[in-house]
Design a protein around this motif. Structure first.
Motif, mmCIF file in Angstrom:
data_model
loop_
_atom_site.group_PDB
_atom_site.id
_atom_site.type_symbol
_atom_site.label_atom_id
_atom_site.label_comp_id
_atom_site.label_asym_id
_atom_site.label_seq_id
_atom_site.Cartn_x
_atom_site.Cartn_y
_atom_site.Cartn_z
ATOM 1 N N ASP A 296 0.822 -1.217 0.000
ATOM 2 C CA ASP A 296 0.000 0.000 0.000
ATOM 3 C C ASP A 296 0.853 1.263 0.000
ATOM 4 O O ASP A 296 0.492 2.281 0.589
ATOM 5 C CB ASP A 296 -1.014 -0.009 1.146
ATOM 6 N N ILE A 297 1.975 1.187 -0.693
ATOM 7 C CA ILE A 297 2.824 2.349 -0.955
ATOM 8 C C ILE A 297 2.774 2.608 -2.456
ATOM 9 O O ILE A 297 3.109 1.727 -3.247
ATOM 10 C CB ILE A 297 4.262 2.111 -0.485
ATOM 11 N N PRO A 298 2.331 3.799 -2.886
ATOM 12 C CA PRO A 298 2.237 4.080 -4.320
ATOM 13 C C PRO A 298 3.578 3.944 -5.028
ATOM 14 O O PRO A 298 4.643 4.143 -4.428
ATOM 15 C CB PRO A 298 1.746 5.542 -4.355
ATOM 16 N N VAL A 299 3.517 3.608 -6.298
ATOM 17 C CA VAL A 299 4.729 3.408 -7.090
ATOM 18 C C VAL A 299 5.682 4.586 -6.980
ATOM 19 O O VAL A 299 6.896 4.417 -6.781
ATOM 20 C CB VAL A 299 4.347 3.171 -8.571
ATOM 21 N N LEU A 300 5.152 5.798 -7.096
ATOM 22 C CA LEU A 300 6.009 6.979 -7.139
ATOM 23 C C LEU A 300 6.559 7.366 -5.771
ATOM 24 O O LEU A 300 7.363 8.293 -5.662
ATOM 25 C CB LEU A 300 5.254 8.162 -7.760
ATOM 26 N N GLU A 301 6.157 6.644 -4.713
ATOM 27 C CA GLU A 301 6.688 6.912 -3.374
ATOM 28 C C GLU A 301 7.647 5.828 -2.891
ATOM 29 O O GLU A 301 8.137 5.895 -1.758
ATOM 30 C CB GLU A 301 5.540 7.065 -2.378
ATOM 31 N N LEU A 302 7.943 4.844 -3.735
ATOM 32 C CA LEU A 302 8.787 3.735 -3.303
ATOM 33 C C LEU A 302 10.158 4.187 -2.827
ATOM 34 O O LEU A 302 10.738 3.590 -1.915
ATOM 35 C CB LEU A 302 8.951 2.720 -4.449
ATOM 36 N N HIS A 303 10.694 5.238 -3.430
ATOM 37 C CA HIS A 303 12.045 5.678 -3.070
ATOM 38 C C HIS A 303 12.049 6.951 -2.241
ATOM 39 O O HIS A 303 13.098 7.566 -2.051
ATOM 40 C CB HIS A 303 12.888 5.831 -4.340
ATOM 41 N N ASP A 304 10.896 7.304 -1.715
ATOM 42 C CA ASP A 304 10.806 8.406 -0.756
ATOM 43 C C ASP A 304 11.194 7.861 0.621
ATOM 44 O O ASP A 304 10.534 6.953 1.130
ATOM 45 C CB ASP A 304 9.378 8.952 -0.733
ATOM 46 N N PRO A 305 12.273 8.368 1.235
ATOM 47 C CA PRO A 305 12.696 7.835 2.541
ATOM 48 C C PRO A 305 11.590 7.877 3.592
ATOM 49 O O PRO A 305 11.576 7.068 4.519
ATOM 50 C CB PRO A 305 13.868 8.741 2.923
ATOM 51 N N GLU A 306 10.661 8.809 3.430
ATOM 52 C CA GLU A 306 9.583 8.940 4.407
ATOM 53 C C GLU A 306 8.531 7.841 4.261
ATOM 54 O O GLU A 306 7.727 7.628 5.163
ATOM 55 C CB GLU A 306 8.912 10.314 4.255
ATOM 56 N N SER A 307 8.521 7.142 3.130
ATOM 57 C CA SER A 307 7.479 6.138 2.897
ATOM 58 C C SER A 307 7.725 4.843 3.670
ATOM 59 O O SER A 307 6.793 4.070 3.911
ATOM 60 C CB SER A 307 7.385 5.817 1.399
ATOM 61 N N GLY A 308 8.987 4.589 4.023
ATOM 62 C CA GLY A 308 9.311 3.332 4.697
ATOM 63 C C GLY A 308 9.077 2.115 3.830
ATOM 64 O O GLY A 308 8.825 1.010 4.339
ATOM 65 N N ALA A 309 9.202 2.271 2.518
ATOM 66 C CA ALA A 309 8.845 1.196 1.584
ATOM 67 C C ALA A 309 9.672 -0.063 1.808
ATOM 68 O O ALA A 309 9.125 -1.171 1.889
ATOM 69 C CB ALA A 309 8.996 1.684 0.143
ATOM 70 N N ARG A 310 10.992 0.075 1.879
ATOM 71 C CA ARG A 310 11.820 -1.116 1.991
ATOM 72 C C ARG A 310 11.515 -1.873 3.276
ATOM 73 O O ARG A 310 11.462 -3.108 3.288
ATOM 74 C CB ARG A 310 13.305 -0.761 1.926
ATOM 75 N N GLU A 311 11.307 -1.152 4.364
ATOM 76 C CA GLU A 311 10.995 -1.795 5.642
ATOM 77 C C GLU A 311 9.653 -2.524 5.575
ATOM 78 O O GLU A 311 9.509 -3.642 6.089
ATOM 79 C CB GLU A 311 10.974 -0.761 6.765
ATOM 80 N N LYS A 312 8.681 -1.918 4.925
ATOM 81 C CA LYS A 312 7.364 -2.553 4.802
ATOM 82 C C LYS A 312 7.454 -3.797 3.919
ATOM 83 O O LYS A 312 6.849 -4.844 4.227
ATOM 84 C CB LYS A 312 6.366 -1.557 4.209
ATOM 85 N N ILE A 313 8.201 -3.715 2.846
ATOM 86 C CA ILE A 313 8.368 -4.868 1.962
ATOM 87 C C ILE A 313 9.076 -6.004 2.701
ATOM 88 O O ILE A 313 8.694 -7.175 2.586
ATOM 89 C CB ILE A 313 9.136 -4.458 0.690
#
Length: 243
Positions: free
Chosen positions: A150-167
């Motif tokens: 539930d992280i939009p594509v264009l926010e995957l590399h935003d440090p604030e999104s926490g994408a890598r941790e969520k994945i």
């Protein structure tokens, strides 16, 4: 001494975001053989990200035009750099060269290294499309888990999104439920692959990497889409003019 280019592979981002195209290009070049020339392109019209069926439909004219341009430039194979495999059937009908979707490529590669595997993607609304593709490709028993960050594509590399941790968290949950390998369900996740694999301790399949290597093999083998049946060339010449 000038090195002769033996193979041209087209890598097409179906959306219109230049930064994502740049990142996909970097990932593809890291996977390609030294003698392979990559033609990196993107749609010039359509959505900035593909996050569901509507975006997928809206990107098709621009994507097919980019594919036709790449074929005219001498591409020996094409890669659809969207995990939804957007426009795959239309592209195989239009093209006289192999067309590889990163989603289908990743599933086939994962099936060679694990009995059961999962997909971790971006938004929940992308999950039905991916489930339909998994069923179509025949991997529904091997890939029972498709998880959305539930992280939009264009926010995957935003440090604030926490994408890598969520994945990472979702992959670990999938491991607890039987997954032996994981697939990154978005071309924009390619640069997470190496670090995630070190962290979670199972194979992590990146679709861009899988697609580049399969496209090279198909091009080298002179294998092209069958023109009998669903991928027959369009019946009316006007359909193939994308100007």
């Amino acid at each position: 001494m000038e090195i002769e280019i033996e193979m041209k592979i087209s890598v097409i981002n179906p959306n219109t975001t230049k930064e994502m195209t740049r990142a996909i290009g970097i990932a593809a070049r890291s996977s390609a053989a030294p003698e392979t020339e990559l033609l990196i392109s993107q749609s010039q019209s359509g959505p900035s990200a593909i996050e569901g069926p509507f975006d997928g439909a809206m990107c098709l004219p621009g994507f097919l035009k980019a594919l036709q341009d790449a074929e005219n430039a001498g591409a020996m194979a094409h890669i659809i750099a969207c995990f939804d495999d957007t426009g795959l059937d239309a592209a195989r009908a239009l093209s006289s060269r192999p067309v590889v979707g990163v989603g289908e490529a990743a599933l086939h590669v994962a099936s060679l290294i694990a009995q059961e595997f999962c997909v971790v993607t971006t938004l929940s609304r992308s999950v039905p499309t991916l489930k339909a593709n998994v069923l179509r490709y025949g991997f529904e028993r091997r890939c029972p888990q498709i998880l959305a960050s539930d992280i939009p594509v264009l926010e995957l590399h935003d440090p604030e999104s926490g994408a890598r941790e969520k994945i990472t968290f979702l992959i670990n949950c999938a491991i607890e439920n039987g997954a032996e390998a994981a697939i990154l369900g978005c071309a924009g996740m390619s640069d997470f692959q190496a670090e995630l694999q070190r962290e979670v301790g199972i194979p992590i399949v990146d679709g861009v990497d899988a697609a580049v290597r399969l496209a090279e093999m198909l091009a080298a083998s002179r294998l092209t889409p069958s023109k009998r049946g669903a991928w027959a060339s369009p019946a009316r010449a006007a359909l193939t003019r994308m100007d």
